[in-house]
Scaffold this motif. Sequence first.
Motif, PDB file in Angstrom:
ATOM      1  N   LEU A 313      31.836  35.381  40.315  1.00 27.85           N
ATOM      2  CA  LEU A 313      33.244  35.172  40.653  1.00 27.85           C
ATOM      3  C   LEU A 313      33.955  36.517  40.779  1.00 27.85           C
ATOM      4  N   ARG A 317      35.567  38.011  44.401  1.00 25.44           N
ATOM      5  CA  ARG A 317      36.993  38.330  44.574  1.00 25.44           C
ATOM      6  C   ARG A 317      37.224  39.783  44.967  1.00 25.44           C
ATOM      7  N   ARG A 319      34.532  41.934  46.561  1.00 20.64           N
ATOM      8  CA  ARG A 319      33.737  42.380  47.701  1.00 20.64           C
ATOM      9  C   ARG A 319      34.399  41.977  49.008  1.00 20.64           C
ATOM     10  N   LEU A 320      34.632  42.931  49.873  1.00 21.76           N
ATOM     11  CA  LEU A 320      35.263  42.662  51.167  1.00 21.76           C
ATOM     12  C   LEU A 320      34.191  42.614  52.246  1.00 21.76           C
ATOM     13  N   GLN A 321      34.156  41.505  52.984  1.00 18.44           N
ATOM     14  CA  GLN A 321      33.121  41.372  54.009  1.00 18.44           C
ATOM     15  C   GLN A 321      33.501  40.255  54.971  1.00 18.44           C
ATOM     16  N   MET A 322      33.643  40.580  56.233  1.00 14.34           N
ATOM     17  CA  MET A 322      33.975  39.618  57.286  1.00 14.34           C
ATOM     18  C   MET A 322      35.377  39.016  57.081  1.00 14.34           C
ATOM     19  N   LEU A 325      37.021  32.277  58.507  1.00 15.66           N
ATOM     20  CA  LEU A 325      36.868  31.553  59.772  1.00 15.66           C
ATOM     21  C   LEU A 325      38.216  31.100  60.320  1.00 15.66           C
ATOM     22  N   ALA A 334      40.076  46.125  55.018  1.00 15.89           N
ATOM     23  CA  ALA A 334      39.068  46.243  56.072  1.00 15.89           C
ATOM     24  C   ALA A 334      38.404  44.894  56.363  1.00 15.89           C
ATOM     25  N   ALA A 335      38.403  44.024  55.373  1.00 16.99           N
ATOM     26  CA  ALA A 335      37.819  42.695  55.543  1.00 16.99           C
ATOM     27  C   ALA A 335      38.376  41.820  54.429  1.00 16.99           C
ATOM     28  N   ILE A 339      35.270  35.477  48.734  1.00 19.23           N
ATOM     29  CA  ILE A 339      35.589  34.155  48.188  1.00 19.23           C
ATOM     30  C   ILE A 339      36.317  33.291  49.220  1.00 19.23           C
ATOM     31  N   VAL A 340      36.777  33.873  50.318  1.00 21.30           N
ATOM     32  CA  VAL A 340      37.406  33.045  51.360  1.00 21.30           C
ATOM     33  C   VAL A 340      36.367  32.254  52.157  1.00 21.30           C
ATOM     34  N   ARG A 345      32.169  29.856  48.395  1.00 20.10           N
ATOM     35  CA  ARG A 345      32.862  28.888  47.530  1.00 20.10           C
ATOM     36  C   ARG A 345      31.927  27.746  47.126  1.00 20.10           C
ATOM     37  N   GLY A 415      24.497  39.070  47.475  1.00 23.01           N
ATOM     38  CA  GLY A 415      23.702  39.595  48.589  1.00 23.01           C
ATOM     39  C   GLY A 415      22.654  40.558  48.062  1.00 23.01           C
ATOM     40  N   GLY A 416      22.364  41.598  48.821  1.00 18.10           N
ATOM     41  CA  GLY A 416      21.315  42.557  48.447  1.00 18.10           C
ATOM     42  C   GLY A 416      21.520  43.156  47.064  1.00 18.10           C
ATOM     43  N   HIS A 417      22.783  43.339  46.686  1.00 19.07           N
ATOM     44  CA  HIS A 417      23.044  43.923  45.367  1.00 19.07           C
ATOM     45  C   HIS A 417      22.553  43.018  44.241  1.00 19.07           C
TER      46      HIS A 417
END
Lengths: 596, 596
Positions: A313, A317, A319-322, A325, A334-335, A339-340, A345, A415-417
Amino acid sequence: MPEYKAPLRDMRFLIDDVFAFPAHYASLGADDASPDMVAAILEEGAKFCEQVLAPLNRSGDEEGCHFDNGVVTTPKGFKEAFAQYAEGGWMGLAADPLHGGQGLPESLGLIVAEMVASANQSWAMYPGLTHGAMSAIHAHGSEEQKQTYLTRLTEGRWTGTMCLTEPHCGTDLGIIKTRAVPQADGSHAISGTKIFISAGEHDMSENIVHLVLAKLPDAPAGTRGISLFIVPKFLPQGDGVGARNAVSCGSIEHKMGIKASATCVINFDAATGYLIGEANKGLACMFTMMNHARLGTGMQGLCLGEASYQGALRYARERLQMRALTGPKAPDKAADPIIVHPDVRRMLLTMKAFNEGNRALAYFTAQLIDVAHRAETAEARQEAEDLLALLTPICKAFMTETGLEATNHGMQVFGGHGYIREWGMEQLVRDCRIAPIYEGTNGIQALDLLGRKVLGSQGKLLRGFTRVLHKFCEAQQEHPQLAPQVAQLAALNRQWGELTQSIGMAAMKNPDEVGAASVDYLMYSGYVTLAYFWLRMAVVAQEKLAQGDDDGFHQAKLVTCAFYFQRILPRTEAHRLAMSAGSASTMQLVEEHFAF
Amino acid sequence: MPEYKAPLRDMRFLIDDVFAFPAHYASLGADDASPDMVAAILEEGAKFCEQVLAPLNRSGDEEGCHFDNGVVTTPKGFKEAFAQYAEGGWMGLAADPLHGGQGLPESLGLIVAEMVASANQSWAMYPGLTHGAMSAIHAHGSEEQKQTYLTRLTEGRWTGTMCLTEPHCGTDLGIIKTRAVPQADGSHAISGTKIFISAGEHDMSENIVHLVLAKLPDAPAGTRGISLFIVPKFLPQGDGVGARNAVSCGSIEHKMGIKASATCVINFDAATGYLIGEANKGLACMFTMMNHARLGTGMQGLCLGEASYQGALRYARERLQMRALTGPKAPDKAADPIIVHPDVRRMLLTMKAFNEGNRALAYFTAQLIDVAHRAETAEARQEAEDLLALLTPICKAFMTETGLEATNHGMQVFGGHGYIREWGMEQLVRDCRIAPIYEGTNGIQALDLLGRKVLGSQGKLLRGFTRVLHKFCEAQQEHPQLAPQVAQLAALNRQWGELTQSIGMAAMKNPDEVGAASVDYLMYSGYVTLAYFWLRMAVVAQEKLAQGDDDGFHQAKLVTCAFYFQRILPRTEAHRLAMSAGSASTMQLVEEHFAF
């Protein structure tokens, strides 16, 4: 590295609002467990787990245990943390006051144990095994054995183990080879090798009390010829220890996880042992420990799932990515935070639904233990025992399967982390992966549930629980908001009985039908059981909301309940169809044709 | 430690009997791939994988890679095995003869790659990434670049990498920070930090060719402003290497698994790079590699599942524990081998059903790659491309999810021993756990499938495949033995289209419906797809049986097919119900209320 915070708000919701622990304790005469006392224990326990145990979790995994010529050293800080635990009286929290315990209800001990294992599963193994040994000695030991061993275990000066498995047998204890030869002084000389002994050797305590299954010379074959012995590492002397017994640690295992928990090969070379309980009734005595341990193991699924959820969680909240939708949610960045994204989710809510549902199941079961031990009437005690017998394999297997799934989701959110050790998320998967295996594999739990408990009681034990669900559904069938889910649960509850009957009928002709259906049956049972607890929580949450009492907590319960019913509970259909298929395709293939 | 034996019988069944590879190769004019040649390659490949690679698998995991001041040393034996692989011409098996390759079909390369990764997943990463780099240079490089780089990669003198991820982004490549500044000589100065670079630095080859995503100074924002560069570790000079480029390895990651695969932080400090393909079209170029890599990643699920199955089956036949529910099967022994127990068989058959089904899916897909590259007509090539586009995310995500499940079953069959490192079963779980994450997480694959491929083509790509299934079902609907399963597949195939339509309708109003349904949709699609391949195999097996051609192999196919339909395929119901629930319960909870 996930930072553990005891989920006190959720724990209090169950304790105060869903399961009414204050009234429960009052009805059992457990006057010491006053609301103030419970609150203080939760606060102090949380502090100890968050501040002392959690910081040792990653380092313990990296360092592991050290073995040098029979001596096992635990990772840095483990020993000191254990001293603090013992000093704080945590070991004796729910132990008998006659032997130095505080006499608080078992349920409170389990709730504290949840926080301990969430913070540091490897460390939790040491007191965990000791609690198991304490319960076996308490139930089956002589008064002298209790004075000698139980008091020191309660103090945390000594620790305990359970020695069952041997190189050639784990599940099949009827074929153990460890032997016990009677000696002139009434003791026995124990010889044999035990493996997979958690906390079998370490540097945390003055002495280690092994509870060992062995066979007497004239013992009948199979499980009816097993006896239980107390075999201390050092023989007791006065207030402390005397001579070293002929017990030694041959090596420690290199494992996938719980690396800071010493898993030992223990050799007994005509070691001095003392019979506990009746000769040849050792397995029954050991089951006192094992039932305790099975609930504890089930809770590991909850504990590691909770730890993983907290980590996932926080990451989701931050990590920024993409972009979402439906358009940017954090246009200044930047992204968007991940969690969006619906699938992130989905993973978080699946974890949340399992964790909170499993916690409710665990606390309900913990109350049953209190009742089974403390209720005034034999009838009430038996009723609790019956429910416990049914729910124990469900707790052990369902909570560990779903807990393992939760830790895998938590890792996936990263993800990879998630695959990198320093983040700590993959450790939770590795630490959790043992839970579906030990204390009886989940396959064995499933056989225990369907074969022994349900069909073995001609359905009586199951009916004891489906009746509870039935009454709940009847009472709530016109619930203004939750009636559709109540109807869904009622239908599943009926179906549960029908499925049981049809497998029972098939099993009369062919016993393999039980084994072929058992794991699907257990998982089905678990999902229905959790649906019941989710609805109980939802009903309370709805009441609280109606009272205007909300900061989002109760609303979140309702959303999570809806998510559980819509997106997780449908798994019952897959299990229903799979178990209804019968055993033919499972049993037909001849052994030689599994591979070419 | 599981000992790997290439499952040549099953491979030949698919190659010769199910997918008619000889006719397939002949139709594409791939005359070199004669049946004799294929047979020889399989035999030799199996020998190399069994004898050279498999023995390095456990030791590689224990030793891991070493990092010392920028230098990475691979585990003992890895370098020598790679030299043998290169010398054997394996790297160039399916490579262009113009640049030193043998020009055999890609499908044959993939089949060999299956054996390689089954024997040693960590080792397989080094040639695996090189193959990816080769395909990108082959597709997008200038002739000079091909002569300089491709020939050496094909020889196995140099190896390759793909450098996409940065500390702040993996999925979201639009926000990469690595910069490429044009130089007077036409080269570019590349500066930035890339992480998670598999085979980024090691001691196996004379040079390492990095394919790096970076942004030109005037690049548009987002993914439309990314370019691809070749950045060699050493600058090429004459037939060999010259000056060291400003590329360095900052560290290697400590991971859950694939520990013998070096996962590197690679720093580019104004390193010399050469644009490959068009400026700002780098992502499209990288996708050439990524599609290749996604199939390869999907196959890891199959490979590790196969390795785990072999270990689990051997153990299940040897380990004696308990008696069969129907009475002793090995009365002369202390207990029966555990393969007599229904639940152990359930786990083995689940693994077998996934492995063999996934292998069929993989080989079918491999044929599509051949067709896409070699078919005479543009129409045939496009048809294959379309099917590939649809099946790639299914291969990547479904095969890794089910492969991970298989490795977990294999470990579970071992009981407590499965958790101990020396048995090698837990390594397979750890090695497999990365596959659902890298090359685009399975969540991303699911979005790619449902959002981009299926809905993005207004259902066209899906219909291309459901038509294949429909034709098959029509042709087989009166199959004397398999008609019921054919009807089941036909119904699912129809339902697949209906589900797609209803999600598509919902998505027009709310794009989150796609994200909320996507993973369930992907898994549903995977189970239906595998049902199709299981039936194709069953039809052939039935034919062979009718010809009297059986030593149990074809019978085993039929039993496993029945098991798949009865006990695994019902999972489609759970996924159907979950994805049909809509996105409300997934999206409703406000971020702040996920925890209290």
